[in-house]
Structures are given as C-alpha cells and as structure tokens.
Design a protein around this motif. Structure first.
Motif, PDB file in Angstrom:
ATOM      1  N   LYS A 120       0.867  -1.192   0.000  1.00  7.25           N
ATOM      2  CA  LYS A 120       0.000   0.000   0.000  1.00  7.25           C
ATOM      3  C   LYS A 120       0.898   1.236   0.000  1.00  7.25           C
ATOM      4  CE  LYS A 120      -4.256  -1.458   2.223  1.00  7.25           C
ATOM      5  NZ  LYS A 120      -5.144  -1.237   3.374  1.00  7.25           N
TER       6      LYS A 120
ATOM      7  N   ALA B  71      -0.471   4.560  -0.735  1.00  5.39           N
ATOM      8  CA  ALA B  71      -1.290   5.607  -0.120  1.00  5.39           C
ATOM      9  C   ALA B  71      -2.534   4.955   0.475  1.00  5.39           C
ATOM     10  CB  ALA B  71      -1.660   6.663  -1.139  1.00  5.39           C
ATOM     11  N   PRO B  72      -2.442   4.456   1.720  1.00  6.85           N
ATOM     12  CA  PRO B  72      -3.571   3.723   2.302  1.00  6.85           C
ATOM     13  C   PRO B  72      -4.793   4.596   2.602  1.00  6.85           C
ATOM     14  CG  PRO B  72      -1.801   3.950   3.895  1.00  6.85           C
ATOM     15  CD  PRO B  72      -1.293   4.490   2.599  1.00  6.85           C
ATOM     16  N   ASN B  73      -4.604   5.919   2.772  1.00  8.80           N
ATOM     17  CA  ASN B  73      -5.719   6.796   3.131  1.00  8.80           C
ATOM     18  C   ASN B  73      -6.481   7.319   1.926  1.00  8.80           C
ATOM     19  OD1 ASN B  73      -4.973   6.456   5.791  1.00  8.80           O
ATOM     20  ND2 ASN B  73      -3.661   8.261   5.799  1.00  8.80           N
ATOM     21  N   ALA B  74      -5.980   7.067   0.723  1.00  9.91           N
ATOM     22  CA  ALA B  74      -6.645   7.547  -0.482  1.00  9.91           C
ATOM     23  C   ALA B  74      -7.908   6.734  -0.728  1.00  9.91           C
ATOM     24  CB  ALA B  74      -5.704   7.434  -1.671  1.00  9.91           C
ATOM     25  N   LYS B  75      -8.831   7.286  -1.490  1.00  9.60           N
ATOM     26  CA  LYS B  75     -10.063   6.586  -1.866  1.00  9.60           C
ATOM     27  C   LYS B  75     -10.045   6.334  -3.348  1.00  9.60           C
ATOM     28  CE  LYS B  75     -12.135   6.640   2.140  1.00  9.60           C
ATOM     29  NZ  LYS B  75     -12.151   5.474   2.946  1.00  9.60           N
TER      30      LYS B  75
ATOM     31  N   PRO C  86      -7.633   3.019  -1.943  1.00 15.82           N
ATOM     32  CA  PRO C  86      -6.218   2.945  -1.566  1.00 15.82           C
ATOM     33  C   PRO C  86      -5.333   2.617  -2.771  1.00 15.82           C
ATOM     34  CG  PRO C  86      -7.571   1.611  -0.099  1.00 15.82           C
ATOM     35  CD  PRO C  86      -8.448   2.071  -1.198  1.00 15.82           C
TER      36      PRO C  86
ATOM     37  N   CYS D  86      -2.067   0.925  -4.351  1.00 16.98           N
ATOM     38  CA  CYS D  86      -1.139  -0.169  -4.077  1.00 16.98           C
ATOM     39  C   CYS D  86      -0.201  -0.357  -5.260  1.00 16.98           C
ATOM     40  CB  CYS D  86      -1.900  -1.470  -3.824  1.00 16.98           C
ATOM     41  SG  CYS D  86      -2.965  -1.396  -2.384  1.00 16.98           S
TER      42      CYS D  86
END
Length: 144
Positions: A22, A24-28, A30, A32
């Motif tokens: 991952k 950018a895990p906070n993106a909508k 995320p 990967c």
C-alpha cells in the motif's frame, strides 16, 4: 492497472513472485503497487537518509557578558557572535549580574543594546533583552 478487487491484486502479485504494497492507504480507493517489499523499504530508508543530510540543524550558541565589560572585550565577543550568526546559528547573549550589580540592571540593558548595535548589519533580535533571575538574556538570529 486501474481499480480492482484486493483478491485479484494479491493473485497478480503472487504470480509475479512479488509483494502488494500500500503506497497511499488513506486515499479513496487505496493506492497499491506490486513490488519487492525488501527493495521498497531499502529505497524508502535511503530517501529519508538523503533528506536528513540536506537538513540544517540550527544550534543555539551562548555569549556571556558581564556588566563591567570593556569596549575591546565587547568587540571581541561581538566578532565571535558574528561568526556564529554567519554559520546560521542562533546566538543567546546573556549578561550575568553578581552581588550589588543587580541594582544596576539598566546598565546591563545598555550593554546588550550596544552589543546588538555592533551586529545590526548581520543580525536581528529574535527575543529582546529580558531579566530572568540574575541574568539578562537576549536572542539574536541571522538577518534574512
């Protein structure tokens, strides 16, 4: 590769014999990447190390004065402070009062003002002269 279910992304990573990381895990949704995790961590640590090298850590150097300082000594201390400021450090100028000298704090203020006048072309007062206990303290920083 676009938006896809996690199971499909995991399958693709396993087929390539790599890891799903991952980014950018906070993106909508995320974000990967399919990469070798060990290499990813190594590159990340190397980038952080490079960023640390380029940082400038400002140090606070102290110049101590006394209320009965002579002009030549004041010039010497001012030259030393000028060197510190040229390096990019902050300078803490402290004037220590001893015994009956506490009755003449106005003299200390005049000495600190004279000290600043000698450095006015290279420095600016960060914190003005203030009496703290038995010492009067002033902070100088580099003029932008």
């Amino acid at each position: 590769m676009g938006v896809m279910p996690i199971k499909e992304a995991m399958r693709m990573a396993k087929e390539a014999d790599l890891d799903l990381v991952k980014i950018a895990p906070n993106a909508k949704p995320p974000v990967c990447k399919i990469v070798d995790y060990g290499k990813f961590r190594y590159d990340q640590m190397r980038r952080e190390k490079e960023a640390k090298k380029k940082q400038k850590v400002t140090e606070v150097k102290e110049i101590r004065l006394s209320p009965n300082i002579d002009d030549n000594d004041l010039n010497t201390k001012a030259n030393q402070a000028r060197k510190f400021i040229a390096k990019g450090d902050k300078v803490k100028v402290s004037l220590r009062f001893r015994g009956r000298e506490m009755a003449h704090t106005n003299v200390g203020k005049q000495i600190l003002d004279a000290f600043y006048e000698k450095l006015a072309e290279v420095a600016v007062v960060d914190k003005p002269a203030k009496l703290e206990g038995r010492s009067m303290v002033m902070f100088l920083t580099e003029k932008k």
